[in-house]
Design a protein around this motif. Structure first.
Motif, PDB file in Angstrom:
ATOM      1  N   LEU A  68      -9.829  -4.058   5.450  1.00 47.47           N
ATOM      2  CA  LEU A  68      -9.465  -2.857   5.298  1.00 47.47           C
ATOM      3  C   LEU A  68      -9.191  -3.461   3.744  1.00 47.47           C
ATOM      4  O   LEU A  68      -9.254  -2.155   2.765  1.00 47.47           O
ATOM      5  CB  LEU A  68      -7.783  -3.469   5.429  1.00 47.47           C
ATOM      6  CG  LEU A  68      -6.877  -1.937   4.910  1.00 47.47           C
ATOM      7  CD1 LEU A  68      -7.835  -0.882   5.972  1.00 47.47           C
ATOM      8  CD2 LEU A  68      -5.809  -2.073   5.728  1.00 47.47           C
ATOM      9  N   LEU A 108      -3.076  -6.975   3.415  1.00 48.11           N
ATOM     10  CA  LEU A 108      -3.997  -6.179   3.440  1.00 48.11           C
ATOM     11  C   LEU A 108      -5.105  -6.166   5.361  1.00 48.11           C
ATOM     12  O   LEU A 108      -5.946  -5.971   6.120  1.00 48.11           O
ATOM     13  CB  LEU A 108      -4.781  -4.940   2.911  1.00 48.11           C
ATOM     14  CG  LEU A 108      -3.802  -4.390   2.346  1.00 48.11           C
ATOM     15  CD1 LEU A 108      -4.228  -3.256   0.795  1.00 48.11           C
ATOM     16  CD2 LEU A 108      -2.948  -3.107   3.477  1.00 48.11           C
ATOM     17  N   ASP A 149      -6.621  -7.867  -5.093  1.00 48.62           N
ATOM     18  CA  ASP A 149      -6.681  -8.104  -3.429  1.00 48.62           C
ATOM     19  C   ASP A 149      -5.267  -7.861  -2.765  1.00 48.62           C
ATOM     20  O   ASP A 149      -4.812  -9.179  -3.452  1.00 48.62           O
ATOM     21  CB  ASP A 149      -7.695  -8.610  -3.232  1.00 48.62           C
ATOM     22  CG  ASP A 149      -9.068  -8.119  -3.314  1.00 48.62           C
ATOM     23  OD1 ASP A 149      -8.921  -7.584  -3.695  1.00 48.62           O
ATOM     24  OD2 ASP A 149      -9.652  -9.366  -3.212  1.00 48.62           O
ATOM     25  N   ASP A 150      -5.081  -7.800  -2.043  1.00 47.28           N
ATOM     26  CA  ASP A 150      -3.784  -7.842  -1.277  1.00 47.28           C
ATOM     27  C   ASP A 150      -3.982  -8.967   0.140  1.00 47.28           C
ATOM     28  O   ASP A 150      -4.946  -8.015   0.852  1.00 47.28           O
ATOM     29  CB  ASP A 150      -3.165  -6.478  -1.118  1.00 47.28           C
ATOM     30  CG  ASP A 150      -1.764  -6.610  -0.445  1.00 47.28           C
ATOM     31  OD1 ASP A 150      -1.178  -7.902  -0.192  1.00 47.28           O
ATOM     32  OD2 ASP A 150      -1.030  -5.916   0.030  1.00 47.28           O
ATOM     33  N   PRO A 151      -3.950  -9.655  -0.290  1.00 47.58           N
ATOM     34  CA  PRO A 151      -4.076 -10.622   1.424  1.00 47.58           C
ATOM     35  C   PRO A 151      -3.806 -10.440   2.604  1.00 47.58           C
ATOM     36  O   PRO A 151      -3.736 -10.757   3.676  1.00 47.58           O
ATOM     37  CB  PRO A 151      -3.680 -12.350   1.250  1.00 47.58           C
ATOM     38  CG  PRO A 151      -2.302 -12.095   0.058  1.00 47.58           C
ATOM     39  CD  PRO A 151      -3.439 -10.921  -1.129  1.00 47.58           C
ATOM     40  N   LEU A 180       0.466  -0.923   0.614  1.00 46.87           N
ATOM     41  CA  LEU A 180       0.025   0.191   0.299  1.00 46.87           C
ATOM     42  C   LEU A 180       0.594   1.376  -0.652  1.00 46.87           C
ATOM     43  O   LEU A 180       0.471   2.397  -0.782  1.00 46.87           O
ATOM     44  CB  LEU A 180      -0.771  -0.025   1.549  1.00 46.87           C
ATOM     45  CG  LEU A 180      -1.834   1.315   1.610  1.00 46.87           C
ATOM     46  CD1 LEU A 180      -2.655   0.990   0.111  1.00 46.87           C
ATOM     47  CD2 LEU A 180      -2.989   0.549   2.891  1.00 46.87           C
TER      48      LEU A 180
END
Lengths: 281, 238
Positions: B164, B160, B156-158, B73
């Motif tokens: 979030l 995060l 998607d960023d796992p 991020l």
């Protein structure tokens, strides 16, 4: 103030887009209006949500290792703090001078050119300290005066040790201090040594100060806080070396040298003469 | 002969402006973990506040976890501002080393960790942008293509965490639904660090129009994200 105008100011302030006079209006408003202060806090939260709208990208995987390696290096540096000098007696001061002299010699061997020229000022300090020691030994000042003098000498010696340690650190981080319009050709460097856990400002050609003024070093820690870290008056040629007594956790991202009225100051008042952005690799 | 300095209060425009405003405190607290049993593995990891506290005692593993959680991020925001991978990585390094050096700089009483982290990231990235712009005389990044970048989103960023990630999706949706002129002024302000006057100069719109767009854009965004803001403020998920 119209409601729309109020919202424009609060939203603009949170975004950081206002002119200085408008920003001042907002600060005055929230200082006296708790509702406005709450609204502004909410706008701040909203503004930082905007960051979440960015498309997700990934950095170089090796960056992780670099960051962690740098953190570990700094952690080791923190453990190598300089010991504090004990109460200063003339004999101890003399011994300290000898230590400094050794360090000074190392410094001279390890540095060339400009660094050597900058360091010449240190020699003057050592000689001055030696003269003061002679005065103490001769019993010239009164007891209180001796203690004060001894304290000054101890401080000067500590500074010299720190300066020597910083300048001889092969991994010292050096950042140029850039003159502003008020700098009139002044220059300098911000030197930071992780090993010595200390920083030194070396400046030259600083403009002559008006009577009752000093130069003040302000450090921006990158977290929206400005901290005054030192005040000084340069020598007759506008040259100075200043030790910044910072903790390992207080490393600045920007440094400003500001001409200010002498005395305590809680805010930046006066022109910035030199400034630097500190970047580390 | 040295020049004599004539002090003038606050005359240098390079100082941070406005100066920090004392006494303004954001409400709520940062919770990035989902409650209930719906969480991924990320939700079982320690909360941000705990990791920051552990960093204060020299816990490098805490730094690792915060890095793994937020580096993408931080990098993405840096890249959005600077449009340069190397500079964005410099921002990542600087931000996380600053966390390491001064974890106590984050005060949970002053707001959610993610807001604070994004504020730090944005400030560092904008500082870098201004420095680079001055140095290289780079001209505007006005053409910075939101939609083009959006098409390259990794999704998607796992790391995060579910909550979030949902919040991120809500913000993107809300931004996308804004009228383009309003979205544009918000992006120029947030990601390019431009003042309203500079935005007006850049877009050719009257200053009053820019101010109105900022207000309307922020109000719409606030309405669209009311649920997200309330959840966070009430200590709910994310």
């Amino acid at each position: 103030m119209r409601p729309d105008e109020r919202e424009e100011l609060l939203a603009g302030y949170a975004l950081g887009t206002l002119s200085a006079p408008d920003a001042t209006d907002v600060e005055s408003l929230v200082a006296t209006d708790s509702t406005a202060a709450e609204d502004l806090a909410r706008y701040h939260e909203l503004v930082e949500l905007i960051a979440l709208s960015v498309p997700m990208r990934r950095a170089d995987p090796q960056l992780r290792q670099r960051v962690l390696a740098a953190a570990r290096r700094e952690a080791r540096g923190r453990r190598l703090r300089w010991p504090r000098l004990r109460r200063v007696l003339p004999a101890a001061a003399a011994l300290a001078i000898a230590v400094v002299a050794v360090g000074w010699g190392l410094s001279l061997r390890a540095t060339v050119g400009e660094l050597r020229a900058e360091s010449a000022a240190l020699r003057v300090l050592v000689q001055s300290a030696a003269k003061r020691l002679d005065a103490i030994d001769g019993g010239q000042p009164g007891a209180a005066g001796s203690r004060s003098l001894a304290l000054q000498i101890a401080t000067a010696l500590q500074d010299q040790q720190v300066i020597t340690a910083v300048q001889t650190d092969p991994e010292v981080e050096s950042t140029n201090l850039e003159p502003t319009l008020y700098g009139h050709g002044a220059g300098g460097r911000y030197l930071r040594s992780a090993a010595a856990d200390a920083a030194v400002i070396v400046a030259r050609g600083l403009p002559q100060l008006p009577v009752g003024s000093v130069y003040r070093v302000w450090m921006d820690d990158g977290f929206s806080q400005l901290m005054a870290s030192a005040t000084f008056v340069p020598d007759g040629s506008g040259n100075v070396q200043v030790v910044l007594r910072t903790r390992g956790s207080d490393q600045p991202v920007r440094v400003y040298i500001v001409a200010s009225a002498s005395g305590e100051s809680q805010s930046v008042e006066g022109p910035v003469v030199l400034q630097a952005t500190i970047l580390r690799r | 002969m040295r020049e004599t300095l004539v002090p003038e209060p606050r005359a240098d425009a390079s100082l941070p402006n406005p100066l920090p405003l004392a006494g303004i405190r954001a409400r709520g607290r940062d919770v990035t973990r989902a409650d209930g049993g719906t969480a991924r593995s990320r939700e079982l990891s320690p909360p941000d506040e705990e990791l920051m506290a552990r960093m204060g005692t020299g816990g490098i593993d805490a730094l690792e976890q915060v890095y793994d959680r937020y580096s993408a991020l931080v990098f993405s925001v840096g890249l959005r501002v600077l449009n340069d991978r190397q500079l964005a990585e410099d921002v990542v390094q600087e931000v996380f080393l600053r966390l390491w050096r001064g974890p106590s700089s984050y005060d949970p009483a002053r707001g959610r960790f993610i807001s604070w982290l994004m504020s730090v990231t944005r400030n560092r990235a904008l500082d870098e942008l201004r420095r680079v712009t001055r140095r290289r005389r780079l001209e505007d990044q006005e053409e910075e293509p939101t939609l083009q970048l959006a098409s390259q989103d990794l999704g998607d960023d796992p790391e995060l965490g579910l909550v979030l990630e949902e919040r991120r999706r809500a913000v993107r949706d809300a931004m996308t639904r804004l009228p383009p002129p309003q979205r544009r002024v918000l992006e120029l302000a947030y990601f390019s660090g431009l003042t309203q006057v500079e935005i007006a100069e850049r877009t050719g719109d009257p200053l009053g129009t820019v101010k109105t767009r900022v207000r309307l854009g922020m109000q719409r965004l606030r309405e669209a994200l009311a649920e997200v803001l309330d959840e966070a403020e009430n200590g709910g998920p994310g």
